[in-house]
Structures are given as C-alpha cells and as structure tokens.
Scaffold this active site. Structure first.
Site, PDB file in Angstrom:
ATOM      1  N   ASP A  32       0.849  -1.194   0.000  1.00  0.00           N
ATOM      2  CA  ASP A  32       0.000   0.000   0.000  1.00  0.00           C
ATOM      3  C   ASP A  32       0.887   1.247   0.000  1.00  0.00           C
ATOM      4  OD1 ASP A  32      -3.236   0.468   0.964  1.00  0.00           O
ATOM      5  OD2 ASP A  32      -1.869   2.182   1.029  1.00  0.00           O
ATOM      6  N   ASN A  89     -12.941  -3.406   2.454  1.00  0.00           N
ATOM      7  CA  ASN A  89     -13.887  -2.297   2.549  1.00  0.00           C
ATOM      8  C   ASN A  89     -14.817  -2.370   1.335  1.00  0.00           C
ATOM      9  OD1 ASN A  89     -12.648  -1.207   4.875  1.00  0.00           O
ATOM     10  ND2 ASN A  89     -11.084  -0.218   3.616  1.00  0.00           N
ATOM     11  N   GLY A  95     -15.447   2.909   3.676  1.00  0.00           N
ATOM     12  CA  GLY A  95     -14.056   3.326   3.516  1.00  0.00           C
ATOM     13  C   GLY A  95     -13.423   2.919   2.202  1.00  0.00           C
ATOM     14  N   GLN A  96     -14.196   2.304   1.288  1.00  0.00           N
ATOM     15  CA  GLN A  96     -13.584   1.926   0.005  1.00  0.00           C
ATOM     16  C   GLN A  96     -13.308   3.183  -0.818  1.00  0.00           C
ATOM     17  OE1 GLN A  96     -15.817  -0.879  -2.402  1.00  0.00           O
ATOM     18  NE2 GLN A  96     -14.101  -1.167  -3.828  1.00  0.00           N
ATOM     19  N   SER A  97     -12.086   3.310  -1.286  1.00  0.00           N
ATOM     20  CA  SER A  97     -11.710   4.478  -2.094  1.00  0.00           C
ATOM     21  C   SER A  97     -11.246   4.092  -3.488  1.00  0.00           C
ATOM     22  CB  SER A  97     -10.617   5.290  -1.384  1.00  0.00           C
ATOM     23  OG  SER A  97      -9.457   4.505  -1.199  1.00  0.00           O
ATOM     24  N   HIS A 102     -10.234  -5.514  -3.439  1.00  0.00           N
ATOM     25  CA  HIS A 102      -8.905  -5.828  -2.893  1.00  0.00           C
ATOM     26  C   HIS A 102      -9.049  -6.201  -1.426  1.00  0.00           C
ATOM     27  CE1 HIS A 102      -9.715  -1.513  -2.605  1.00  0.00           C
ATOM     28  NE2 HIS A 102      -9.056  -1.520  -1.464  1.00  0.00           N
ATOM     29  N   HIS A 104      -7.050  -5.962   2.072  1.00  0.00           N
ATOM     30  CA  HIS A 104      -5.928  -5.383   2.817  1.00  0.00           C
ATOM     31  C   HIS A 104      -5.343  -6.461   3.738  1.00  0.00           C
ATOM     32  CE1 HIS A 104      -6.925  -0.986   2.206  1.00  0.00           C
ATOM     33  NE2 HIS A 104      -8.102  -1.507   1.947  1.00  0.00           N
TER      34      HIS A 104
END
Ligand code: AMP
Ligand code: ZN
Length: 116
Positions: A32, A89, A95-97, A102, A104
C-alpha cells in the site's frame, strides 16, 4: 469506473508502477502506498470486480484464492506469529476508495477492535 481508468487495473497492466510482493495468474499483491501498519499489502484480483458486492457464485474460487494469498503473504513477511488482519472495505461508506476489489493485509503493530 471503467477498467481503462481504474488505478489497480493500470498497475496490473504495468502502466503505473507498484511495489509488488507476489503475482500469479489470478492476483497481484502490492504494498500500500499509504501504509497503516509496518506490513500493509493489498491482494488484488487481476479481473476487475468493483467490490465484494459485485462478486457472484462464479467468483467463489477466486475469493478463496485471495484469502489464501493474504495468509501466505503475512507468513512470508514473518508477520503470522503476532497476528495479522485482513480487511475488505465495500462501498464508500465503509471506507472503500479504489473501486476494484482488494483485500488489505495489515500486520506489525497491535490491532484494535472494533475498527473505526
Ligand atoms: P480502500 O480505501 O479500501 O479502497 O483501499 C485502497 C487503498 O489503496 C488505500 O489503502 C490506498 O492507500 C491504496 N492506494 C492508493 N493508490 C495506491 C497506489 N498507487 N499504490 C498502492 N496503493 C495505493
Ligand atoms: Zn480495475
């Protein structure tokens, strides 16, 4: 978002640089860019799925593979003994941006519960 403009699709295609820890025919693992723990990796399927909510029955084996690779990366990075956290997320409210599914993988510091 179209696959052409998707950040993770572009990293997978090699158009944008990424610090890769693993790759296979189904997924890549990327460090990340804004790590929230000493180990913060992202397990990303090569196939563009917007989120977990877009996965269907045909994706069950892929989802299992992503989790197994998450565990393998934590072990390979010597983070399994003290525990690691896997997070997906789903949706902006959670909180998914980046809207390419994916997982984490976070480790290397104490983790609190519940997450914020
Ligand atoms: P999420 O907020 O769950 O969608 O997670 C997206 C993650 O992608 C965040 O933790 C970001 O720090 C990370 N990220 C964004 N851009 C990049 C990039 N170019 N390379 C690696 N990670 C990135
Ligand atoms: Zn994508």
């Amino acid at each position: 978002m179209s696959e052409k403009s998707c950040l993770f699709c572009r990293i997978i295609a090699g158009e944008i640089a990424g610090d890769l820890l693993h790759q296979d025919d189904k997924c890549v693992v990327l460090r990340d860019i804004n790590p929230q723990a000493p180990l913060h990796a992202l397990v990303i399927p090569r196939e563009h799925l917007e989120s977990l909510d877009d996965a269907s029955q045909k994706d069950e084996a892929l989802l299992g593979h992503l989790l197994r690779i998450a565990a393998r990366v934590a072990n390979e990075q010597d983070q399994a003994e003290n525990g690691y956290r896997t997070v997906i997320n789903t949706g902006a409210g959670a909180g998914q941006s980046v809207f390419h599914l994916h997982v984490h993988v976070l480790a290397g510091r104490p983790m609190h519960w519940p997450p914020g």
